[in-house]
Design an enzyme around this catalytic site. Structure first.
Site, PDB file in Angstrom:
ATOM      1  CG  HIS A   1       0.639  -6.787   2.267  1.00 60.89           C
ATOM      2  ND1 HIS A   1      -0.299  -5.932   1.728  1.00 60.89           N
ATOM      3  CD2 HIS A   1       1.570  -6.983   1.290  1.00 60.89           C
ATOM      4  CE1 HIS A   1       0.041  -5.628   0.479  1.00 60.89           C
ATOM      5  NE2 HIS A   1       1.169  -6.255   0.195  1.00 60.89           N
TER       6      HIS A   1
ATOM      7  CD  GLU B   1      -1.787 -10.087   4.331  1.00 60.75           C
ATOM      8  OE1 GLU B   1      -1.675  -9.259   5.257  1.00 60.75           O
ATOM      9  OE2 GLU B   1      -2.421  -9.858   3.281  1.00 60.75           O
TER      10      GLU B   1
ATOM     11  CD  GLU C   1      -2.002  -3.811   5.016  1.00 62.92           C
ATOM     12  OE1 GLU C   1      -3.209  -3.577   4.809  1.00 62.92           O
ATOM     13  OE2 GLU C   1      -1.362  -4.686   4.395  1.00 62.92           O
TER      14      GLU C   1
ATOM     15  CG  HIS D   1      -1.656  -1.395   1.272  1.00 60.32           C
ATOM     16  ND1 HIS D   1      -2.652  -1.815   0.419  1.00 60.32           N
ATOM     17  CD2 HIS D   1      -1.412  -2.454   2.104  1.00 60.32           C
ATOM     18  CE1 HIS D   1      -3.013  -3.056   0.719  1.00 60.32           C
ATOM     19  NE2 HIS D   1      -2.276  -3.472   1.739  1.00 60.32           N
TER      20      HIS D   1
HETATM   21 ZN    ZN Z   1      -2.117  -5.294   2.648  1.00 63.41          ZN
END
Ligand code: ZN
Length: 264
Positions: free
Chosen positions: A153, A228, A98, A60
């Site tokens: 992430h 993640e 995030e 992101h």
């Molecule tokens: Zn993400």
């Protein structure tokens, strides 16, 4: 073992043979071994030959939320379809984003890798921009000839869900995805698991998650995996990702996996 190391080894052997051949007297007298520069032959190859390259892809970006149309643009998904250029990502209940988490953890991983002689390439160098799109992020790894590409992430799932998972492209669309990418994903899983992080209790199995819907993985031509780290909606994990010490723990786990994959 990553292919580039094999190539480097072949190049080194070729170099050694070339040096030996060039330095051999014509014709070689019995004392020929004395003229061989043993130090030169045993000297490690130049850094550019052996220095591994790792692309770190912080998920992101801080400006994505204010540029909905731009990041909603459709780009190739690596399986013949399209998907959004990028997304805004998730956040903790307290509002820790995030994109800020991934940017900070990525910097910490980069510092650890650089200290071990790894050349690090980042897909974004600030946390206030827009994108880049997922296809461009994958292209960074290809252009760099990266030995490993790791996207970082954190998830935004139901509050009862917790744990890290490492995603890889499945079914694979090329030999890199079917081989080295899975080895990289497994090395990351082993390191995070070994560092005491719990395997995800809601996605994948044993901390590994085969995925067909992540464009960055589908488009990869270099060994690529996506971590993640945590579920930002789980109270304890939200607390952990929100502290510098917690983020350093995730960075150590990720860096450890990359270094293991590189054999360093
Ligand atoms: Zn993400």
């Amino acid at each position: 073992m990553p292919a580039p190391r094999t190539v480097a080894h072949v190049l080194l052997c070729g170099l050694v043979l070339a040096v030996a051949a060039c330095s051999a007297p014509q014709p070689a007298p019995p004392a020929a071994p004395e003229v061989v520069d043993a130090a030169a032959v045993s000297r490690p190859p130049p850094d550019p030959v052996r220095e591994p390259v790792v692309v770190l892809d912080a998920g992101h970006n801080g400006g994505n939320g204010a540029h909905v149309a731009e990041i909603g643009r459709q780009v190739p998904d690596g399986r013949g379809g399209t998907k959004a250029c990028n997304t805004t990502g998730t956040q903790t209940a307290a509002g820790y984003a995030e994109h800020a988490f991934t940017f900070d953890v990525t910097a910490r991983v980069a510092k650890r890798l650089t200290a071990k002689g790894v050349r690090v390439v980042l897909t974004r160098t600030d946390d206030a921009g827009v994108g880049p799109c997922v296809d461009e992020r994958a292209a960074v790894g290809q252009r760099a000839g990266a030995d490993a590409v790791v996207s970082i992430h954190a998830d935004g799932s139901a509050p009862a869900n917790r744990g890290y998972h490492v995603a890889y492209s499945d079914p694979p669309v090329n030999d890199v995805q079917s081989g080295p990418a899975k080895v990289l994903a497994t090395a990351l899983r082993d390191s995070l698991h070994g560092a005491g992080f719990p395997d995800s209790n809601y996605i994948g199995r044993g901390g590994l998650s085969p995925r067909r819907d992540l464009a960055g993985l589908n488009l990869a031509t270099r060994p690529t995996a996506l971590v993640e780290c945590a579920n930002m909606r789980h109270a304890a994990e939200a607390a952990l990702v929100s502290t510098p010490a917690g983020r350093d723990r995730y960075a150590a786990g990720i860096a450890g996996g990359i270094l293991a994959f590189l054999g360093r």
